[in-house]
Design a protein around this motif. Sequence first.
Motif, mmCIF file in Angstrom:
data_model
loop_
_atom_site.group_PDB
_atom_site.id
_atom_site.type_symbol
_atom_site.label_atom_id
_atom_site.label_comp_id
_atom_site.label_asym_id
_atom_site.label_seq_id
_atom_site.Cartn_x
_atom_site.Cartn_y
_atom_site.Cartn_z
ATOM 1 N N PRO A 21 0.868 -1.114 -0.025
ATOM 2 C CA PRO A 21 0.035 -0.076 0.021
ATOM 3 C C PRO A 21 0.749 1.340 -0.037
ATOM 4 O O PRO A 21 0.567 2.214 -0.781
ATOM 5 C CB PRO A 21 -0.801 -0.208 1.212
ATOM 6 C CG PRO A 21 -0.888 -1.761 1.728
ATOM 7 C CD PRO A 21 0.389 -2.065 0.854
ATOM 8 N N ASP A 22 1.906 1.311 0.661
ATOM 9 C CA ASP A 22 2.922 2.553 0.706
ATOM 10 C C ASP A 22 3.393 2.504 -0.573
ATOM 11 O O ASP A 22 3.389 3.960 -0.891
ATOM 12 C CB ASP A 22 3.561 2.391 2.029
ATOM 13 C CG ASP A 22 3.069 2.366 3.448
ATOM 14 O OD1 ASP A 22 2.108 2.936 3.498
ATOM 15 O OD2 ASP A 22 3.542 2.112 4.500
ATOM 16 N N PHE A 23 4.004 1.576 -1.276
ATOM 17 C CA PHE A 23 4.428 1.622 -2.285
ATOM 18 C C PHE A 23 3.493 2.047 -3.522
ATOM 19 O O PHE A 23 3.823 3.014 -4.222
ATOM 20 C CB PHE A 23 5.324 0.426 -2.616
ATOM 21 C CG PHE A 23 6.000 0.252 -4.110
ATOM 22 C CD1 PHE A 23 7.094 1.358 -4.159
ATOM 23 C CD2 PHE A 23 5.621 -0.410 -5.103
ATOM 24 C CE1 PHE A 23 7.863 1.370 -5.392
ATOM 25 C CE2 PHE A 23 6.553 -0.332 -6.204
ATOM 26 C CZ PHE A 23 7.663 0.337 -6.273
ATOM 27 N N ARG A 24 2.369 1.648 -3.587
ATOM 28 C CA ARG A 24 1.446 2.087 -4.329
ATOM 29 C C ARG A 24 1.079 3.632 -4.241
ATOM 30 O O ARG A 24 0.924 4.322 -5.449
ATOM 31 C CB ARG A 24 0.090 1.414 -4.221
ATOM 32 C CG ARG A 24 -0.952 1.608 -5.147
ATOM 33 C CD ARG A 24 -2.310 0.858 -4.978
ATOM 34 N NE ARG A 24 -2.893 1.554 -3.969
ATOM 35 C CZ ARG A 24 -3.812 0.923 -3.016
ATOM 36 N NH1 ARG A 24 -4.093 -0.427 -2.819
ATOM 37 N NH2 ARG A 24 -4.437 1.770 -1.938
ATOM 38 N N ALA A 25 1.081 3.916 -3.247
ATOM 39 C CA ALA A 25 0.790 5.572 -2.814
ATOM 40 C C ALA A 25 2.052 6.300 -3.538
ATOM 41 O O ALA A 25 1.861 7.386 -4.077
ATOM 42 C CB ALA A 25 0.760 5.872 -1.562
ATOM 43 N N LEU A 27 10.798 -7.289 -4.360
ATOM 44 C CA LEU A 27 9.622 -8.290 -4.790
ATOM 45 C C LEU A 27 9.044 -8.799 -3.584
ATOM 46 O O LEU A 27 8.005 -8.837 -3.446
ATOM 47 C CB LEU A 27 10.244 -9.091 -5.797
ATOM 48 C CG LEU A 27 10.740 -8.661 -7.123
ATOM 49 C CD1 LEU A 27 11.160 -9.885 -7.954
ATOM 50 C CD2 LEU A 27 9.818 -7.686 -7.556
ATOM 51 N N VAL A 28 9.696 -9.085 -2.586
ATOM 52 C CA VAL A 28 9.395 -9.923 -1.330
ATOM 53 C C VAL A 28 8.424 -9.029 -0.562
ATOM 54 O O VAL A 28 7.480 -9.406 -0.124
ATOM 55 C CB VAL A 28 10.545 -10.429 -0.533
ATOM 56 C CG1 VAL A 28 9.845 -10.822 0.822
ATOM 57 C CG2 VAL A 28 11.100 -11.584 -1.240
ATOM 58 N N GLY A 29 8.921 -7.601 -0.668
ATOM 59 C CA GLY A 29 7.918 -6.751 0.012
ATOM 60 C C GLY A 29 7.035 -6.044 -0.888
ATOM 61 O O GLY A 29 6.083 -5.077 -0.401
ATOM 62 N N GLY A 30 6.585 -6.777 -1.797
ATOM 63 C CA GLY A 30 5.397 -5.815 -2.794
ATOM 64 C C GLY A 30 5.712 -4.721 -3.471
ATOM 65 O O GLY A 30 4.983 -4.091 -3.560
#
Length: 324
Positions: free
Chosen positions: A215-219, A252-255
Amino acid sequence: MFMLLIFIINTVLVASADLKPGYYSKTCPQAETIVRDVMKKSLLKEPRSVASIMRFQFHDCFVNGCDGSLLLDDTPTVLGEKLALSNINSLRSFEVVDEIKEALEKACPGIVSCADIIIMASRDAVALTGGPDWQVKLGRLDSLSASQQNSSDIMPSPRSNATTLINLFQKYNLDVKDLVALSGSHSIGKARCFSIMFRLYNQSGSGKPDPALDPDFRAELDKLCPLDVDQNKTGNLDATPVIFDNQYFKDLVGGKGFLNSDQTLFTFPQTQGLVRLYSIDQNEFFKAFVEGMVKLGDLQSDQPGEIRKNCRVVNPRPAPHVLY
């Protein structure tokens, strides 16, 4: 009656010879040093350029073997591969290869192929940014033509999933280990917003973002690539985009994989274990990456070739002489 004799002068068209390390040790002993020196200068001038050069090996070798066809410009009769779907507005830094070729032609005219330049420069891109170094096999010839259609048909899309990638690599005798390790080439460099818009706003036609995204990366990506963005704007492929390391796999492991084709390697059971391994053991990643790059470099064309004087164009053919 007359006899027609056609003489092709100064052009030798033969199938590529067996590849071997040190191929130019006698004919152009400084070849690898020249390539690395130009790559060092390019890295200092623009760090992103070496990541672009490294990807040339993938985009060249998958399309009819490692033959330098990727480097050919369009002509009135042949559409080059630079404007293929997977390459247009994506591959860049062709001028670095031009600079390497110019330096080699001054030192050893007509000796080093453009196809071999790609292989050497790709290796150097990795080594100069903190990754492994290795001995490359050389002795390739340059293609006499290119195929934009083949490039568009073969090269995977950023939308690709692990199944598609596995099937593609298997066609070239590259296994799942090779796929995961070679995907680590995305340890350096950037990619365009164009490649991830569907992930952010319409994954699989759902009208929603990819649920695999942290979610944070998506933001962060939403800010980088809003709906009205210039889609040629770029973002980092991993958190350390100028250092060749195993951060890509940690992401990748962290999404936090930038591309769908990357993140799917962690969500797919057949590849997830290797992603985890490389995320915690950089040496294993480096070892597997070198093995994969060597195998990729072994892909050869069975077509006639030459040593181009200019990597962008096929050598001029003299007009045939007709004797009566």
